[in-house]
Design an enzyme around this catalytic site. Structure first.
Site, PDB file in Angstrom:
ATOM      1  N   GLU A  14    -129.818-106.357 -60.558  1.00 18.50           N
ATOM      2  CA  GLU A  14    -130.510-107.600 -60.244  1.00 18.50           C
ATOM      3  C   GLU A  14    -130.048-108.760 -61.120  1.00 18.50           C
ATOM      4  OE1 GLU A  14    -131.858-104.635 -60.387  1.00 18.50           O
ATOM      5  OE2 GLU A  14    -133.037-104.370 -58.560  1.00 18.50           O
ATOM      6  N   HIS A  44    -144.841-101.707 -58.036  1.00 25.20           N
ATOM      7  CA  HIS A  44    -144.429-102.253 -56.740  1.00 25.20           C
ATOM      8  C   HIS A  44    -145.548-103.060 -56.091  1.00 25.20           C
ATOM      9  CE1 HIS A  44    -141.405 -99.060 -57.218  1.00 25.20           C
ATOM     10  NE2 HIS A  44    -140.704 -99.622 -56.257  1.00 25.20           N
TER      11      HIS A  44
HETATM   12  C1  LIG Z   1    -134.759-102.102 -60.457  1.00 24.88           C
HETATM   13  C2  LIG Z   1    -135.010-101.698 -59.063  1.00 24.88           C
HETATM   14  N1  LIG Z   1    -134.302-102.278 -58.086  1.00 24.88           N
HETATM   15  C3  LIG Z   1    -134.499-101.940 -56.807  1.00 24.88           C
HETATM   16  C4  LIG Z   1    -135.415-100.986 -56.483  1.00 24.88           C
HETATM   17  C5  LIG Z   1    -135.618-100.575 -55.019  1.00 24.88           C
HETATM   18  N2  LIG Z   1    -135.026 -99.256 -54.816  1.00 24.88           N
HETATM   19  C6  LIG Z   1    -135.782 -98.167 -54.893  1.00 24.88           C
HETATM   20  S1  LIG Z   1    -134.860 -96.783 -54.737  1.00 24.88           S
HETATM   21  C7  LIG Z   1    -133.447 -97.663 -54.587  1.00 24.88           C
HETATM   22  C8  LIG Z   1    -132.133 -96.964 -54.402  1.00 24.88           C
HETATM   23  C9  LIG Z   1    -131.678 -96.281 -55.624  1.00 24.88           C
HETATM   24  O1  LIG Z   1    -130.584 -95.488 -55.315  1.00 24.88           O
HETATM   25  P1  LIG Z   1    -130.142 -94.284 -56.222  1.00 24.88           P
HETATM   26  O2  LIG Z   1    -130.184 -94.698 -57.646  1.00 24.88           O
HETATM   27  O3  LIG Z   1    -128.834 -93.821 -55.720  1.00 24.88           O
HETATM   28  O4  LIG Z   1    -131.251 -93.183 -56.060  1.00 24.88           O
HETATM   29  P2  LIG Z   1    -131.635 -92.362 -54.739  1.00 24.88           P
HETATM   30  O5  LIG Z   1    -132.742 -93.134 -54.073  1.00 24.88           O
HETATM   31  O6  LIG Z   1    -130.442 -92.206 -53.897  1.00 24.88           O
HETATM   32  O7  LIG Z   1    -132.157 -91.070 -55.250  1.00 24.88           O
HETATM   33  C10 LIG Z   1    -133.705 -99.004 -54.634  1.00 24.88           C
HETATM   34  C11 LIG Z   1    -132.673-100.041 -54.511  1.00 24.88           C
HETATM   35  C12 LIG Z   1    -136.159-100.424 -57.522  1.00 24.88           C
HETATM   36  N3  LIG Z   1    -137.110 -99.527 -57.297  1.00 24.88           N
HETATM   37  N4  LIG Z   1    -135.931-100.784 -58.809  1.00 24.88           N
END
Ligand SMILES: Cc1ncc(C[n+]2csc(CCOP(=O)(O)OP(=O)(O)O)c2C)c(N)n1
Ligand SMILES: Cc1ncc(C[n+]2csc(CCOP(=O)(O)OP(=O)(O)O)c2C)c(N)n1
Ligand SMILES: [Mg+2]
Ligand SMILES: [Mg+2]
Lengths: 319, 346, 319, 346
Positions: free
Chosen positions: C56, C125
């Site tokens: 971000e 959230h």
């Molecule tokens: C700092 C932050 N940015 C965005 C989000 C929204 N978000 C939740 S899960 C996710 C994807 C994360 O991907 P990854 O690290 O590959 O984990 P996965 O969900 O595939 O297990 C996002 C962008 C968040 N929760 N926290």
């Protein structure tokens, strides 16, 4: 000196609590950005006074991890202006974790950071962001205005099981007030009346306190009696103590260095409206930092409240 | 350092030498003005690190863009910012390049492609990434160079930007001025490996380490990184090893540095070193003296200009929080002044 | 639908401005975290609708760099709860740069982000952090409560040379209001009266607007006439417009989803005190999110203001 | 995957298999309960990734500590959290491990060494660093394992933590569950190199890539990383390549994923794959069936417990914002329940 008072509280605590560590940058041999740590590094060594890489967010994250394990740490963020870098850890983790873990974890940790609003170091080094912290449930927010309070409040902070934000105005570090050698604690949530008065109340925070006292002194010579009160902690906040003063004087002015809009003054004023509306003889006034990025150089003095602005406002308030 | 006619001409050599001296005199004057109370807050000299900004900016075109830190006076002067308006800015005068609002940490002169020096460590790195992305989107052929310190190389945004820049093959040159210290923290306490250039390799982009006190070595490294960037090959990280001046800044509130360590920079001083190699290559002492005289005079005039310039009117403090609705976007539409940088002259 | 209204404004703008780009994560084929971008990716392709790595802070940094070069971008932060991660860029860079560069640079950029206070996604959230942004000079802060306003305000945002924070309550994305196809702009700093009334004014922000309207409707059946007014932008703020309503009704209640302490309600109330004190027949009341981390699950409904709480407070206010 | 008596015993194999099935049934039930409206917000299944949490946690001791993400139900169950209190937490019931305040994204059970699953991507990585630092300061011999995704591997705190952990030689095992996607963004659009393990090398710490759908491969990698950590050799990054289940979460507001891609995880499913290798190694079908039956029953009881548990009283929403002054610090002083994790049983 406030610098020395904070140092004493931390040093004494560390002598009695072998696990407490200090985290941050320039906290080792350098003694802290504004010298608060003096020779703590020499006394406690690099394992407990841990100079580390420059990464505010992870430094606070590490403090949270230590706190989870029951190791209290104090993080120095070099200026409160850099707190935004660590704000996710402070706000989304530290402030909420006890709550969302159903109470399984407490977080004994302190984030100390100077407010540098009165030195003229420019737009990225002059902010006073206490309102942001006060907005977030789960944080203790402490903001002393003199050495005596700083030591007593730091001693209290060092016993807290909850995260504490400890805000120190750099301009106040070298101001002289008497500080006892022995241990004492000042409870959170108790305002302090620094000067009694009957015609109006000035609620002053941090760097504005000396200016408010000067203004009160000036008006005293004109026969006006101004009470000056310092909340000392913003969270918890002594709404009742401040309201008691208002009920006595019926007029209030609130002053702080921070930006005016959505600053702490608005919150205090609203609390007064909610608790002591009928005692108000005039609208509560604010004398605050202007809503502009603080410019570098001498121009910054046009931004932060000084005695003259407070005095003039008080005269208007009493008119 | 061996100077050959192939690598660099006499004219260029003298320009580089003179520009390093302008920066040196500028910083010495700033320290002097600070001690006299004419500069508020602090000022962060790049004394001892002049070879980096001069070597790097001489490898860029005047249309290329640079961003730097509070220790970026050298970058500003090497990219062509007039010493007068830079010095006036240090003294927060109305005639400064930022109208005296920015001060020593915030030099900006879009006419020269200096898109700001910054007070938040590492924050300008992703901003530089965005500038580079703009150049890529416009296919403008511009390269963006971003200067920062070893301390900045610990901040998350540095890594985030490397990932994006490598992924998108941005025309970005990341120049780490590793002067051994972040205020009081030595690199041994802040970096997990001796070479910061290693970090780049983990992102699949080239990382090179050069002697940051060798102006021509820096120039060579930036020339090839910029060429690669212009050819669409993406970013490079160049770690320039150098030695910091006596202390972090004019105003330091922590404990004084040990006096012997504070003078270490003198042994590595890039200016006498370059002078010697110029003499070795056959340039005359007189030519060097003349360059030095001109540099000193340029800075003397800058100080005079700054000191005699007015401070901003206190009533104007409210002005400029927001741009008026009709102001052109970004730096576009704003008039260019001719710069006196090293760029493109060669 | 507010989702569609915002999409239309952005799509129209991108058709006419070949340089504007969208930055963020999940903005490509996915269409945005809450689907606001629909098929903009299909229309404008990956160069202009740029799905990128999850970071971000640097994403906003990149937007600033683009803006410096005159390329407008819109960053979607997936929840406003993640804004703290990017706050240094927003506050120390974007908000101040025009000022500290002496006007040399303007920053045409928008940070769009949903407030997800009414879905029960838990403490990290569910926040509503508009007060933080309103506190910082140099930012435009826009917070629409319906589709019509959202489109008009987004159109205005897309012509701004200054950084805009655009806050969209996720609960409102699918609410139905009529939205003209043609281009229209709504000036910043003009509140909108959503319902006229004479007995009390409710200032409602974002997710509380529908609740306030329901409360007003309920009280109408009891013969009480409540005016509901939405500031629409917090910075600039229509102090005069809100004060005009207060001068008419003499009573005011302010409601928002955000934490109460140091929330926007306090600021609005203080501005009323400063401009229309003599018109106040009763203290200004606030009905806001509670000062607790928002719990997951159904318990979150105990935190955010609903019709019942607003109605009850209005009855007390009118009493 | 070849199973030999040397590498792993029959008893362990069955435990691993059964635990993977518990996780699978748990997640399937969660999806079902979400679709019935019993889980609010969202829930993020780790279906298809069970081999990672099970393999990793089987390589840890029960006194070791773990932190994970919202997609961390598997880690919780593998580290020994009772399925009942975990499921009750998903349903935000008063009997949940976090008294129903945390929900699906915030499981925490200090008795089992689960120091939280987290809703902010990557924020728990430096927190895990701090936990590891505490163990180092106390010379407790504990290892901290931190699980996160490929998306998290783009956030600055991941890199900041690697730098600090490598510099301080912390007993930390960073386990990246690279499932190919961050919501809708594929790793090809988020990572500058094909292997996330490369990042570690840039920090001078070991980075290894393993097949994340091979439970024993994950176990081996974590065993050796944990041993190194305990011997004071510092951190390791283990990238486990895996395949995500159908979509990011039960609630997805963006466009649906293409149905064929959504089923790709089945081809790599670690559970039938491990079952086959167990059969190949001579275990009986009956033994596997029995393990499956027990897993199914454990989860059935968990669901029953959760569904029949009360929601928190609305009046209690104000409680627990601050810890009372006399509460012990951190997790210290709080009573341990016996966990049913895989740890130390072997
Ligand atoms: C700092 C932050 N940015 C965005 C989000 C929204 N978000 C939740 S899960 C996710 C994807 C994360 O991907 P990854 O690290 O590959 O984990 P996965 O969900 O595939 O297990 C996002 C962008 C968040 N929760 N926290
Ligand atoms: C984000 C942030 N953290 C801390 C500081 C305080 N600070 C100013 S300069 C500095 C040291 C930076 O060191 P380095 O990057 O090596 O640059 P150098 O000063 O050596 O040129 C620090 C810690 C800051 N300005 N910004
Ligand atoms: Mg340095
Ligand atoms: Mg993933």
């Amino acid at each position: 000196m406030m610098r020395k008072a904070i140092n004493e509280a931390i040093g004494e605590h560390m002598r009695g609590n072998a696990e407490t560590v200090l985290l941050g940058q320039d906290i080792g041999p350098y003694g802290g950005t504004f010298g608060v740590y003096g020779s703590l590094f020499e006394e406690f060594g690099p394992e407990r006074v841990r100079d580390g890489p420059l990464c505010e967010s992870s430094t606070v994250g590490f403090a949270i991890g230590l706190a989870m394990m029951g190791i209290r740490s104090i993080v120095e963020l070099e200026f409160v202006d850099f707190a935004p870098l660590a704000l996710d850890q402070i706000v989304n983790q530290a402030a909420k974790m006890h709550y969302f873990c159903g109470g399984q974890i407490t977080l004994p940790m302190i984030v100390r950071t100077p407010i540098v609003s009165r030195i003229g170091m420019g737009p990225q080094h002059s902010q006073s962001l206490e309102a942001w912290f006060m907005h977030i449930p789960g944080l203790r927010v402490v903001i002393p205005s003199n050495a005596y309070d700083a030591k007593g409040l730091m001693n209290t902070a060092l016993r807290e099981p909850n995260p504490v934000i400890f805000l120190e105005n750099a301009k106040l570090y070298s101001t002289q007030t008497e500080v006892p050698e022995e241990h004492y604690e000042i409870p959170f949530g108790k305002a302090r009346t620094l000067r009694e008065g009957s015609d109006a109340t000035v609620v002053a925070i941090s760097g504005t306190v000396p200016e408010a006292l000067l203004a009160a002194q000036e008006l005293w010579q004109d026969g006006v009696s101004v009470e000056v009160i310092d909340p000392r902690t913003l969270s918890p906040f002594d709404t009742e103590g401040i309201a008691a003063s208002l009920r006595k004087t019926n007029r209030m002015l609130i002053t702080h260095d921070a930006y005016q809009t959505c600053g702490v003054a608005a919150e205090i004023s609203q609390r007064m409206m909610e608790t002591a509306f009928d005692y108000l003889d005039a609208p509560i006034m604010r004398v605050t930092g202007l809503d502009v990025p603080v410019p570098s150089g001498p121009l910054h003095t046009a931004v932060v409240p000084d005695r003259a602005r407070i005095t003039a406002a008080l005269r208007a308030l009493l008119h | 350092m061996i100077l050959t006619e192939q690598s660099v001409g006499t004219q260029l050599s003298l320009s580089l030498y003179q520009r390093m001296l302008v920066i040196r005199r500028f910083e010495e004057s700033a320290l002097d003005l600070f001690s006299k109370g004419l500069i508020t807050g602090s000022t962060h000299p790049c004394i001892g690190q002049e070879a980096i900004s001069v070597g790097a900016c001489s490898a860029l075109k005047s249309t290329d863009l640079v961003l730097a830190t509070y220790r970026g006076h050298g970058v500003a002067l090497a990219k062509g910012v007039d010493a007068k308006i830079a010095m006036a800015e240090l003294l927060t005068r109305e005639t400064g390049c930022c109208k005296g609002r920015g001060g020593s940490m915030h030099l900006c002169d879009i006419a020269c492609g200096l898109l700001g020096t910054n007070g938040i460590v590492a924050a300008h790195i992703p901003i530089a990434g965005g500038v580079a992305l703009a150049a890529q989107l416009r296919r403008s052929g511009q390269v963006t160079a971003c200067f920062f310190g070893d301390g900045a190389a610990c901040e998350g945004e540095f890594f985030e930007t490397m990932n994006m820049a490598a992924l998108w093959k941005l025309p970005l040159v990341l120049i780490c001025e590793n002067n051994g210290w972040a205020i009081s923290v030595p690199v041994s306490k802040s970096q997990s490996t001796p070479d910061i250039a290693d970090r780049a390799k983990g992102f699949g982009m080239p990382g090179v380490t050069v002697d940051g006190n060798d102006v021509l070595a820096v120039r060579e490294a930036v020339l090839s990184a910029a060429a690669a960037a212009r050819q669409g090959e993406g970013p490079t990280l160049i770690e320039c090893k150098t030695v910091r001046w006596e202390r972090h800044s004019a105003f330091s509130s922590g404990k004084p540095v040990d006096p012997e360590a504070a003078q270490r920079w003198r042994k590595a001083d890039p200016i006498p070193r370059f002078a010697q190699s110029l003499l070795d290559a056959g340039l005359s002492r007189a030519a060097l003296d003349e360059a030095e005289r001109e540099a000193t005079e340029e800075v003397r005039q800058a100080v005079e200009f700054a000191v005699n310039s007015p401070l901003p009117d206190a009533a104007s403090v409210h002005e400029g929080v927001f741009a008026p609705p009709d102001q052109p976007l970004g730096i576009s539409g704003l008039k260019k002044r001719p710069g006196n940088g090293l760029a493109e002259s060669f």
